[in-house]
Every structure is written in structure tokens, then in C-alpha cells.
Write an enzyme that holds these catalytic residues in place. Sequence first.
Site, mmCIF file in Angstrom:
data_model
loop_
_atom_site.group_PDB
_atom_site.id
_atom_site.type_symbol
_atom_site.label_atom_id
_atom_site.label_comp_id
_atom_site.label_asym_id
_atom_site.label_seq_id
_atom_site.Cartn_x
_atom_site.Cartn_y
_atom_site.Cartn_z
ATOM 1 N N SER A 94 -1.454 0.875 -0.981
ATOM 2 C CA SER A 94 -0.394 1.134 -0.002
ATOM 3 C C SER A 94 0.939 0.561 -0.496
ATOM 4 O O SER A 94 1.365 0.869 -1.606
ATOM 5 C CB SER A 94 -0.811 0.550 1.352
ATOM 6 O OG SER A 94 0.019 1.020 2.390
ATOM 7 N N ASP A 216 -4.338 11.437 5.300
ATOM 8 C CA ASP A 216 -3.723 10.109 5.310
ATOM 9 C C ASP A 216 -2.394 10.205 6.059
ATOM 10 O O ASP A 216 -1.439 10.796 5.564
ATOM 11 C CB ASP A 216 -3.505 9.637 3.871
ATOM 12 C CG ASP A 216 -2.954 8.217 3.784
ATOM 13 O OD1 ASP A 216 -2.525 7.677 4.811
ATOM 14 O OD2 ASP A 216 -2.959 7.660 2.673
ATOM 15 N N HIS A 244 -6.342 5.968 5.112
ATOM 16 C CA HIS A 244 -5.392 5.277 4.233
ATOM 17 C C HIS A 244 -6.012 4.101 3.479
ATOM 18 O O HIS A 244 -5.321 3.466 2.693
ATOM 19 C CB HIS A 244 -4.199 4.780 5.080
ATOM 20 C CG HIS A 244 -3.060 4.254 4.282
ATOM 21 N ND1 HIS A 244 -2.395 5.023 3.334
ATOM 22 C CD2 HIS A 244 -2.464 3.028 4.264
ATOM 23 C CE1 HIS A 244 -1.435 4.291 2.780
ATOM 24 N NE2 HIS A 244 -1.456 3.076 3.328
#
Length: 265
Positions: A94, A216, A244
Site C-alpha cells: 500500500s 481493490d 487491498h
Amino acid sequence: MSFSRRNNAKITGNGTRTMMFAHGFGCDQNMWRYVAPQFEDDFRVVTFDHVGAGGSDLSAYDFQKYGTLEGYASDIVELGHELGIDDGIFVGHSVSAMMGVLASLKAPEMFSRLVLVGPSPRYINDGDYHGGFTQQQVDELLEFLDSNHMGWSQAMAPVIMGNPEHPELSEELTNSFCKTDPEIAKHFARATFMADNRDDLDNVTVPSLILQCAEDVIAPVSVGHYLHAKLPDSKLVLMNATGHCPNLSHPKETTEAIRSFVDVE
């Protein structure tokens, strides 16, 4: 205090080459517990907590320094220098994916490969660029977090995690969010969702792997394709994993994709 202690770094594995794993917003190094150990036979494995997360030294948190992702990238470089990392592999989930990009620009010799899991250089739509959120949506998200940290955590964790057939994963993410100091969480969220690292991508010189999940909501498929087009030497893998956080929800697929990339020399 050493940088290792500041970031609660853990070092395992038997290899001479180093793989460093970095966690995303609201999480800690525990997010890598299913993936990182799979590389211990071949690499020296480093996991750590960003300052303000997990078992890091909270007294080291500086609101000015960590107002942008550059502050976190500087920590990665400092930690890497202390551990003598050279020709290493950085794996970032991320927002940490862009921290890794920035770190590779600050210390080009430190990482010879980047693995970007669910990355996004910009979360807000901008002209032809589709980041997944409008400015208004991000403003509302940050306002919700400012006013109700617990409520935000409980509402957002299932959306971010996806995989509703595994509610225990959403519960884990909720608990992780809730454990974070609310003021630090608000500050980190602003640094994350307001960042724009698109112009940094052209300068990356090392081979990069982009792991793009399906469904996502944080980093849509359009962002994966954008990164692949912008990063000079990149490989895009469209995963079957949804949500995610494939390092938790689909660790086997995540591990295999990373291994196929790092084993190619």
C-alpha cells in the site's frame, strides 16, 4: 537509540541478500507474518514498524517529519544503512510501496528490486488520471477519521480488506486501526491520501514488480496499469486475489508472485 530499536526491526533468515518488508497505513509488521517467513531460507529478512505503529518508539514521532511520505522514506534509508543493506529487495504494501520508491531514489545502491503490493502514486482523480477517489471523497474520509477514529476504523476496515467470506481478516484490520494512536492515525492518513508521487516514478531505475489486486477499492486496476506504464522497468501482475491486503487474504499467491520475480536474475 538505534534505528533498529526505533523501528522495532526484526531480522531473521539465512541469506546474504536482504529482503525488507514494509507495512501499510494503520498496520504493523505482523501483516507480513504469512509471507516474510517464506523467504527466510534464501534471504536475510527484515520486518519493522513505521514510527507511530506497532512496537516502534512513539517518542520518535515527529508531526513535521511525518507530514509527508519523505519522512518515512528517510527512516527506511537510515534503517537500511544501519543494517548494511546493499543490493537488497524492498517489499512495500500500500502506501509503503511509494515510500520504497522514494527510498530507492535517496539511496540507489540499497535496493536492486522493488516489489509494490497494492501501490498507488496518487489516490485522488486528476484529469485523465483515475486514482479511485474524488477530492471530495478524500476530504470526507479524512473528516470522518478526524471526528470518529473508532467509527472510521470499524467502517473502513471491511471495505479495505474485502473478502467478506473471511470476517476474521476485517476484524484483525479493525483492531489494528483501533490500536493506533488517533492523532498519529489522522496525521498518517493525511500524508497518505494527499500524497502525489506520480512525478517520482520516471526516475526509478531498478526493476519493479507491481502486484495489482482485483476489486481493490483503494488502488483500482487503472492505477496498476498507470504505474506499469510510468515505471521504466516494471512487471505488472494482475492477481486473482481480491481486496487491498493480499499478504493476509491470499498469502500463497502473494508469496509465489514475489518469488517468481526475485528468483529471476
